[in-house]
Motif scaffolding. Structure first.
Motif, PDB file in Angstrom:
ATOM      1  N   PRO A 710       0.821  -1.214   0.000  1.00 17.43           N
ATOM      2  CA  PRO A 710       0.000   0.000   0.000  1.00 17.43           C
ATOM      3  C   PRO A 710       0.858   1.269   0.000  1.00 17.43           C
ATOM      4  O   PRO A 710       1.984   1.275   0.499  1.00 17.43           O
ATOM      5  N   GLU A 714      -3.430   4.082   1.652  1.00 20.32           N
ATOM      6  CA  GLU A 714      -4.206   2.852   1.426  1.00 20.32           C
ATOM      7  C   GLU A 714      -3.934   1.874   2.570  1.00 20.32           C
ATOM      8  O   GLU A 714      -2.826   1.787   3.096  1.00 20.32           O
ATOM      9  N   ARG A 716      -3.979  -2.092   3.842  1.00 24.59           N
ATOM     10  CA  ARG A 716      -3.961  -3.469   3.363  1.00 24.59           C
ATOM     11  C   ARG A 716      -4.554  -4.383   4.417  1.00 24.59           C
ATOM     12  O   ARG A 716      -4.302  -4.206   5.607  1.00 24.59           O
ATOM     13  N   ARG A 742      -3.420   7.109  -4.140  1.00 19.86           N
ATOM     14  CA  ARG A 742      -3.254   5.974  -3.237  1.00 19.86           C
ATOM     15  C   ARG A 742      -3.547   4.689  -3.991  1.00 19.86           C
ATOM     16  O   ARG A 742      -4.200   4.704  -5.043  1.00 19.86           O
ATOM     17  N   ASN A 744      -2.398   0.080  -4.222  1.00 21.17           N
ATOM     18  CA  ASN A 744      -1.566  -1.068  -3.841  1.00 21.17           C
ATOM     19  C   ASN A 744      -0.729  -1.479  -5.039  1.00 21.17           C
ATOM     20  O   ASN A 744      -1.278  -1.698  -6.136  1.00 21.17           O
TER      21      ASN A 744
END
Length: 888
Positions: A710, A714, A716, A742, A744
């Motif tokens: 992340p 963000e 995870r 943001r 992943n």
């Protein structure tokens, strides 16, 4: 014979008299008339009730329920039947046998009479009749036996019946004719017969009604739905004009069951008082829907959609399910949960809910063989009666088929409502105003056809069919025409299947036939839609309708309008929208389709259609599956010995562990295919994952790897196997703007001391033809650019940077992004320009080809809409922004 004084003394001073009627409608209307007229001492009867009154006070005709129980019991005896044995388990056999036996009884035919008694089929029917007789409840009699008992007690008629008046029946079954003739010797009988009626058997002179020369009109409609609509409009006009009361109006056809759905829809939308004399479809009631939901779960299995629907319908019904906690089922709505074992694992954290739901689900999982037991457990009142009737009519394996044929009595009194009924009911209880629908070549008269249980080649139809259906339809039409003050006859130009249909041969000759079109403006509105269609001024004054009409007009214009996405400049919603952190997906939607971007992220629109369990995993879920397998495999290997130094067999072992976990866990949170197909899907996803993890060999020492890493705030799910190379909460901002990013990163490989970094975006879809030439793909591929931006800002001391796409479908190919810094600047400038156009109020639909375009249902369905608007869209967006749309 007792005199009138004796009769009066036996009835409290009131002379007892009786009326014989035919059918439910006639019975209800005569009862209402007697109540309004304060007619004391009046008995209203049908022929079976007349026989029961004579036979004894505690005797009554056998109910349909008792007869069906007996027929079902006979069919379930393996050694009882000979000729009917091969079909005894087929759906509909119970109803077919019941219909045949009723015809035999009404015709007064004895199944043991010569020369037909030795026929195998007749023997089977006689055996079934014996079993039915054995299963009757106390006081119940079959019709022939009831008639025999009544004829033996005719001498009691003066005391029990009194003077008898036959009002309106247009047909009396042969079974009852000897009884009525016998009664003539004991009591006075008068028969007010309709214009068309067989009275030759009656040993007296009936009074036939004089045929009226009422107003007749013929109408041609588009199809059956349109016929029902026009009939309801006509009924409303009669009521609103004051020419008639609801009890003066009837709409009828030969077989109303086929029209019930249309009439239900029109009655609900119009609010007219209409009574379904033959009964409403059980499935149109909430009680019927409870049964349908239970049948669906028994036959279709324990999908979450079926279980949730069932539990919602069974709430507060006095069953064990009433103890469920508030808030519904505490499981993810997208979970498959196709077996009781899956439900048990999903509800393990909620023991109170599990203790109530699991016993029910385990019983339902056993299938239709538990239909009777589960009905006793979960259904109450009318729902239980509908369920029991369905199980009597056919085997449990045909529950859904049988439920469609079940009818429940209408709660509305036909004496206070418009009658929707069959033609034979209307012929026995005429009304002043009648509309007859369905007068087509195949609909009126109907063809008799063969009795499937007792066809004419076994016993001549004239002996066991007391009143052929074709004769009934002709006679009923004649009687309705002779009794109505005003009558409308209609036929459809098309059938409900869209086939051409012609008018019936029985259609009376009328000078002019009104040809009505379905989209015509009605002279008298039935519903709100009718009113708006007929009155232009009302349409323009209604904001919703006028907006819809403007939208329909504006879609044909080449210029952009507010219905294409133009809004006010600096709209607060648009200004606040880009202050939120953006993901690669949201920015891609902003660049390619700003209108869909606003719908999704600004207005919060979503595709709320529940995903039915499919045989394959959707493309987006397959991508998530592969990403989770990659993440779990790399995280497992990073603990020891490290992903970059792991041997092939160690990667395979880690991937097998990840696959086992996913096979067990995903059905509890995601809608996956059935078990065998789900296992095969995970195997295929694991093969793609293994190809992506092993297609290259690492030569750099000291390289660490992270998956689903992340950045930009963000979060995870779950902890990472090793500490991340940066703080995931640190912001990532597009250069030259305040737009935060943001997301992943699918995979990040970082050498010791941050000497070099490589980011990877995995793709499970089809590889494009020139994958090495794809950079941003007109805004569709932003992941590598934004991942590179995150690395530049969060790892500022790492200069060597590689950003690549890996297509996992064989052969595996890696496509690096050429000059990441250049495309970071390009995307930043593109996004800033798109933002300024959006905030100026130009929210245009994207003109790029997007097979999975979000919100397609909200756009015009015509294929040339975007082509017509494309020039206006380019002009509104500006040349500078439009120049970016072709960037590959």
């Amino acid at each position: 014979m007792l005199d009138s004084a004796t009769n009066a003394s036996m009835t409290g001073g009131t002379i007892l008299r009786s009326v014989l009627v035919q059918g439910r409608l006639a019975f209800a209307m005569r009862r209402a008339a007697a109540a309004r007229g304060r007619e004391l001492g009046l008995q209203i009867m049908t022929p079976p009730l007349l026989a029961a009154r004579l036979a004894g006070g505690l005797l009554h005709p056998a109910s349909r329920e008792s007869i069906e129980i007996g027929i079902r019991a006979a069919l379930d005896q393996p050694d009882l039947l000979e000729d009917l044995a091969p079909i005894r388990d087929l759906p509909g056999v119970t109803r077919a046998v019941l219909r045949t036996l009723r015809n035999v009884w009404r015709a007064g035919f004895d199944l043991r009479s010569e020369p037909y008694a030795e026929q195998p089929r007749v023997k089977d029917l006689a055996r079934i009749e014996d079993v039915v007789r054995f299963h009757l409840r106390p006081g119940e009699c079959l019709l022939p036996e009831l008639c025999d008992l009544a004829r033996a007690a005719v001498q009691l008629a003066p005391r029990l019946i009194g003077p008898l008046r036959i009002e309106g029946p247009h047909a009396i079954d042969p079974l009852w004719r000897p009884l009525i003739n016998d009664l003539r010797a004991a009591i006075e009988i008068e028969w007010d017969a309709p214009a068309s009626c067989d009275t030759t058997w009656f040993r007296s002179t009936p009074r036939h009604a004089v045929a009226q020369n009422g107003n007749r009109r013929s109408v041609s409609c588009a199809d059956p739905y349109h016929e029902a609509l026009e009939a309801m409009r006509w009924a409303r006009e009669l009521l609103s004009s004051g020419r008639a009361r609801a009890s003066d109006i009837a709409i009828a056809t030969t077989a109303p069951i086929a029209w019930d759905d249309y009439m239900l829809a029109h009655a609900a939308s119009s609010g007219l008082p209409i009574c379904f004399v033959h009964g409403r479809p059980a499935l149109s009631t909430r009680d019927g829907q409870r049964c349908a939901a239970l049948a669906d779960a028994l036959q279709g299995g324990l999908s979450q959609a079926r279980v949730r629907r069932l539990l919602s319908l069974l709430a507060n019904q006095g069953t064990t399910l009433d103890g469920l906690p508030e808030g519904g089922l505490p499981v993810p709505s997208e979970a498959s949960l196709s077996t009781a074992a899956d439900w048990e694992r999903a509800l393990q954290p909620y023991p109170e809910t599990a203790s109530i739901v699991l016993p029910v689900l385990k019983l339902i999982e056993t299938g239709t063989q538990a239909a009777e037991e589960v009905g006793k457990l979960l259904l109450r009142g009318r729902s239980r009666r509908i369920w029991d009737e369905t199980l009597r009519a056919a085997p449990a394996s045909a529950l859904m088929f049988s439920l469609e044929a079940v009818r429940v009595a209408d709660d509305r009194d036909p004496a206070e409502a418009i009658a929707w009924c069959s033609a034979d009911q209307l012929a026995a209880a005429p009304r002043r105003f009648a509309w007859l629908v369905g007068l087509t070549t195949s609909g009126w008269p109907r063809r008799s056809g063969l009795d499937p249980i007792l066809p004419g080649y076994i016993i001549p139809c004239g002996l066991v069919d007391p009143d052929p259906i074709e004769d009934v339809d002709r006679r009923c039409l004649d009687n309705v025409l002779a009794s109505a003050e005003e009558i409308v006859l209609s036929h459809g130009r098309l059938t409900s299947e869209g086939k051409r249909a012609g008018p019936s041969v029985l259609m009376p000759t009328v000078a002019d036939v009104d040809i009505l079109h379905r989209d015509r403006a009605a002279s008298h509105a039935l519903t709100e839609a009718d009113r708006l269609l007929a009155r232009p001024l009302d349409r323009t004054s209604d904001r919703i309708v006028s907006s819809a009409m403007a939208a329909s007009h504006n879609r044909s214009l080449r210029a952009l309008t507010p219905h294409d996405g133009l809004v006010a400049n600096e709209h607060p919603l648009l200004s606040a929208l880009l202050l939120k952190p953006q993901s690669p997906t949201s920015l891609s939607r902003l660049l390619r389709d700003p209108l869909a971007y606003v719908w999704y992220y600004g207005l919060g629109w979503r595709d709320l259609v529940h995903k039915e369990r499919g045989l394959t995993l959707p493309a987006d879920d397959l991508g998530r599956l592969v990403h989770e397998l990659l993440r779990r495999t790399v995280d497992h290997l990073e603990l020891e010995p490290g992903f970059t130094v792991a041997a092939p067999h160690e990667i395979e072992e880690a991937l097998a562990i990840a696959s086992t976990h996913v096979i067990k866990s995903w059905p509890l949170t995601t809608n996956v295919p059935p078990p065998v197909l789900w296992t095969n899907t995970v195997r295929q996803a694991a093969e793609m994952s293994l190809a992506g993890l092993t297609f290259e060999t690492f030569t750099e020492a000291g390289t660490r790897s992270w998956t689903e890493l992340p950045f930009g705030g963000e979060v995870r799910d779950g902890d990472t196997a090793v500490p991340p190379p940066w703080d995931p909460a640190l912001p990532v901002v597009l250069p030259g703007s305040d737009i935060r990013i943001r997301g992943n990163i699918d995979r990040l490989d970082l050498r010791d001391l941050a000497a070099a970094v490589r980011v990877t975006d995995y793709k499970t879809g089809k590889r494009p033809k020139a994958a090495d030439q794809v950079n941003v793909d007109r805004g569709a591929e932003l992941q590598r650019v934004l991942y590179s931006l995150a690395c530049r800002q969060l790892l500022p001391n790492t200069t060597p940077l590689v950003a690549r796409l890996i297509y996992l479908r064989p052969p595996v190919v890696a496509s690096p992004l050429k000059n990441p810094d250049h495309f970071i600047d390009l995307v930043s400038a593109w996004v800033k320009l798109a933002r300024s156009v959006l905030q100026s109020g130009v929210v245009y639909p994207g003109i790029a080809t997007m097979p999975e375009r979000f919100g397609r249902i909200a756009q015009p369905a015509e294929p040339d809409y975007l082509e017509r608007k494309s020039n206006a869209i380019r002009e509104a967006a500006g040349r500078e922004l439009a120049a970016y749309w072709g960037t590959k």
